[in-house]
Design a protein around this motif. Structure first.
Motif, PDB file in Angstrom:
ATOM      1  N   UNK A  89      23.546  25.985  55.054  1.00  0.00           N
ATOM      2  CA  UNK A  89      24.295  25.161  55.993  1.00  0.00           C
ATOM      3  C   UNK A  89      24.711  23.847  55.334  1.00  0.00           C
ATOM      4  N   UNK A  90      23.807  23.245  54.555  1.00  0.00           N
ATOM      5  CA  UNK A  90      24.144  22.013  53.841  1.00  0.00           C
ATOM      6  C   UNK A  90      25.271  22.260  52.830  1.00  0.00           C
ATOM      7  N   UNK A  91      25.219  23.409  52.145  1.00  0.00           N
ATOM      8  CA  UNK A  91      26.259  23.734  51.166  1.00  0.00           C
ATOM      9  C   UNK A  91      27.608  23.954  51.857  1.00  0.00           C
ATOM     10  N   UNK A  92      27.577  24.614  53.022  1.00  0.00           N
ATOM     11  CA  UNK A  92      28.810  24.839  53.779  1.00  0.00           C
ATOM     12  C   UNK A  92      29.410  23.510  54.228  1.00  0.00           C
ATOM     13  N   UNK A  93      28.573  22.631  54.751  1.00  0.00           N
ATOM     14  CA  UNK A  93      29.065  21.324  55.196  1.00  0.00           C
ATOM     15  C   UNK A  93      29.633  20.519  54.039  1.00  0.00           C
ATOM     16  N   UNK A  94      29.000  20.647  52.859  1.00  0.00           N
ATOM     17  CA  UNK A  94      29.519  19.956  51.670  1.00  0.00           C
ATOM     18  C   UNK A  94      30.884  20.515  51.276  1.00  0.00           C
ATOM     19  N   UNK A  95      31.052  21.841  51.380  1.00  0.00           N
ATOM     20  CA  UNK A  95      32.345  22.456  51.065  1.00  0.00           C
ATOM     21  C   UNK A  95      33.415  22.012  52.058  1.00  0.00           C
ATOM     22  N   UNK A  96      33.021  21.886  53.319  1.00  0.00           N
ATOM     23  CA  UNK A  96      33.980  21.399  54.324  1.00  0.00           C
ATOM     24  C   UNK A  96      34.412  19.979  54.001  1.00  0.00           C
ATOM     25  N   UNK A  97      33.409  19.142  53.676  1.00  0.00           N
ATOM     26  CA  UNK A  97      33.719  17.733  53.381  1.00  0.00           C
ATOM     27  C   UNK A  97      34.614  17.608  52.160  1.00  0.00           C
ATOM     28  N   UNK A  98      34.451  18.529  51.207  1.00  0.00           N
ATOM     29  CA  UNK A  98      35.243  18.481  49.974  1.00  0.00           C
ATOM     30  C   UNK A  98      36.581  19.196  50.124  1.00  0.00           C
TER      31      UNK A  98
END
Length: 700
Positions: A55-64
């Protein structure tokens, strides 16, 4: 580099077992009744870990901007090898729910929700938590909610399962745990056979670790596991088969695993995979002698015949039944990597006949000797056998076998357990790469080690500066008292030594920093061929030596500072002086020890990676395979025939010449001694407790 699955595992192994002890003491259940509930909690803990991580990785991908900001779906998690858990199945959410006497019901509901969201787990998870009292359940869950377990990564579920299985087997709750293969051995098998496509089969799959490590290998290559391979497995123990499904699910994987009587490989082939497998991996039970010869006679999976039948019409030893199965399951280009008893490679009589036929096919590819103490439940050494059916048609390779004796390659995890660390795994693989003519991969690994050494050298700047600062703080606090005039002065000599050591240390840290900068700048001119990497490695030796010397100086300065404080307090009664701030000095002394440990660890890493490059290039200076006494030899069929078709590497590679180690690693030696001492202390405490209990039972 490969993840080190055992890093810090010792911190919570024993604590985890206390959960089982608590259940035994407070639930009135036998160990075979609480085995699965405990493993279910471990599953939920690890599944939640992976969910949070992804979930943290997904949110980071969204932010990027790498993925659109939209509601998440199952596929977002499965492609990252995790399960999309509902809120009611998250470990921490369950633990933090109101205390209403329904924790058991909530856990059962969580397991049902997971099964509903992940059909391969249907019917696999434990659902009997309501029979446990709530305080006991909560206590268990909190013991599994430590920081170490929340942050655990890699195949930790399998590793903890190994530990629990070993402990449960002592309680008579389960089989001997022989089917669980340590992840470092599995990783070594994976590194050699490289299972990156097609059908991957484990006919003795245990808890599914072979599949999990194959997945790690595929994903490190940037591929999607479930698009590249299909996993098949046999596991005769139905409870263990459930654990395999759980282990796969934790990693977002699926596999067709058959269990029970239909999955006893000696008599059944439920998946009908003969001649179809791209890769076979297994750690079968060793030296089984109760296989019914009449039932297996004529089996198409035994092209070399039976290895020997005793008077009771049982196969005398099933080791070579397994070897025949592994060979037969492979397709024309298939590879196999299996763990086997070290007795098998030189077994005589009918077993030797089967072994000869195997060698004569040309498929026997690599043999690796592994020392004892790699398994929790077995102290004996073992061997890794590798087949490659494509080699049968390779005129250059078919008549040779690579013999590799890795018994001197190991890291000590505890007094009773050894392991291959990540770099040792890679170094073993690098020898196989040279055997296969893959020089570029060998050089790339050397390059990676050298770059890591430089990067880690640069990373020492902050911990070294922090150490200098904390040492300076302690010295400044102690100086008013230490420099006060007194006759005689028992502190004077130590203080002078500390002052001088600090000056020398500051200068050497400065010089070390300059050396690191110089090496980093020099790298731009390095040619990445063998000669260039050799030169670069030799150029890093001065930096590595400075790491060693600085470590000694840092330790010395810390010891002198500690001695000065002790002398001031014990001999000069510094606490009674207005010039001595006892609270501040104690805080500074504690901070110094922490900073010292971090600085020493930071300095260890650059030197360590230079030594890994040394290990490879000193043994294979031309980046070509060559015989290395005591380590490796490429043996032809004629030599094998002359040794009664033995496939024992130690018989061929010889004994490494004894060498004087001018760069003896005192840190590693002390670490090994500390591990042994810790193990002995734990055994002594356990024995003392047992003796005390026995006396109590006798009424003494």
């Amino acid at each position: 580099m490969t993840a080190d699955h055992l890093k810090d595992i010792q911190q919570f192994d024993a604590d985890l077992w206390k959960v089982a002890d608590e259940l035994r003491a407070n639930s009135g259940l036998a160990s075979n009744e609480y085995f699965m509930p405990i493993m279910g909690l471990l599953f939920l803990r690890q599944a939640t870990n992976r969910y949070r991580e992804v979930l943290a990785a997904i949110n980071a991908d969204k932010a990027a901007g790498k993925m659109p900001d939209r509601p998440l779906v199952e596929a977002d998690f499965t492609r990252r090898r995790a399960m999309m858990l509902p809120e009611t199945a998250l470990y921490d959410a369950i633990l933090d729910r109101p205390k209403d006497g329904k924790l058991g019901q909530a856990l059962t509901a969580a397991m049902e929700a997971v099964e509903a969201h992940f059909p391969p787990l249907a019917g696999q998870l434990p659902k009997d938590y309501e029979r446990f009292e709530e305080p006991l359940l909560e206590s268990m869950m909190r013991k599994f909610d430590t920081e170490a377990l929340r942050n655990a990564s890699g195949d930790v579920f399998g590793r903890i399962y190994e530990y629990f299985l070993a402990e449960f087997s002592k309680q008579g709750a389960h089989d001997n745990g022989e089917f669980f293969t340590p992840p470092s051995i599995v990783q070594t098998i994976v590194n050699v056979i490289e299972p990156d496509h097609g059908i991957v089969f484990d006919p003795a799959c245990g808890s599914g670790g072979m599949f999990v490590q194959s997945s790690h290998f595929i994903e490190e290559e940037g591929q999607d596991t479930m698009k590249r391979v299909t996993f098949y497995g046999h596991e005769k123990n139905e409870t263990t088969a459930k654990l395999a499904q759980i282990n796969l699910a934790v990693h977002g994987l699926q596999g067709a695993i058959r269990a029970g009587n239909e999955a006893i490989t000696y008599y059944k082939d439920p998946h009908e995979l003969v001649g179809k497998c791209d890769f076979v991996m297994a750690n079968p039970p060793f030296n089984v002698d109760e296989v019914d010869a009449e039932k297996v006679k004529g089996d198409a999976r035994l092209p070399f015949g039976l290895p020997g039948v005793n008077k009771a019409k049982k196969v005398s030893n099933a080791n070579y039944l397994w070897m025949s199965y592994f060979y037969s399951y492979l397709n024309d280009n298939g590879r196999a990597g299996v763990v086997m008893s070290s007795q098998a490679s030189s077994a005589g009589r009918d077993e030797a006949v089967v072994r000869q036929k195997l060698v004569e096919t040309g498929a026997v590819d690599v043999m690796i000797d592994v020392r004892g103490n790699f398994f929790y439940t077995r102290t004996v050494p073992c061997q890794l056998w590798f087949f490659d059916r494509a080699k049968e048609r390779d005129e250059m390779r078919r008549d040779h076998v690579l013999m590799l004796d890795a018994r001197n390659i190991f890291s000590k995890v505890s007094r009773a357990i050894c392991d291959f660390n990540p770099e040792q795994q890679k170094n073993i693989a690098a020898i196989v790469w040279l055997y296969r003519g893959q020089t570029d991969r060998f050089l790339k690994l050397v390059e990676r080690y050298l770059l890591q050494a430089i990067a880690d050298g640069e990373a020492t700047a902050d911990p070294l500066a922090a150490y200098q600062l904390t040492l300076g703080t302690l010295v400044d606090l102690a100086q008013p008292f230490a420099t006060e005039k007194r006759e005689p002065d028992p502190l004077a000599e130590t203080w002078a030594e500390l002052t001088a050591a600090r000056v020398t240390l500051d200068e050497d840290i400065k010089l070390f920093g300059e050396e690191v900068v110089a090496r980093a700048q020099a790298w731009a001119g390095v040619t990445l061929d063998n000669a260039g990497l050799n030169a670069a490695r030799e150029g890093l030796h001065d930096m590595a030596d400075r790491c060693r010397d600085l470590t000694k100086q840092i330790d010395l300065a810390a010891k002198l500072a500690g001695r000065a404080v002790d002398t001031a307090i014990k001999e000069l009664e510094a606490r009674d002086s207005d010039l001595w701030g006892n609270v501040e000095v104690n805080k500074a002394r504690k901070a110094l020890e922490g900073a010292r440990a971090k600085a020493v660890e930071a300095l260890r890493s650059p030197r360590y990676f230079v030594k890994q490059a040394d290990w490879l290039q000193e043994r294979f200076p031309k980046a070509e395979l060559r015989d290395v006494e005591g380590l490796v030899k490429l043996v032809d069929r004629a030599e094998i025939a002359a040794h009664d078709w033995s496939l024992t590497p130690g018989r061929y590679v010889g004994v490494a010449p004894e060498q004087v180690d001018e760069d003896f690693d005192f840190e590693e030696a002390l670490r090994s001694i500390h591990i042994d001492l810790k193990g002995l202390n734990e055994e002594a405490e356990a024995l003392a407790a047992r003796v005390a209990r026995n006396f109590e039972e006798l009424g003494a």
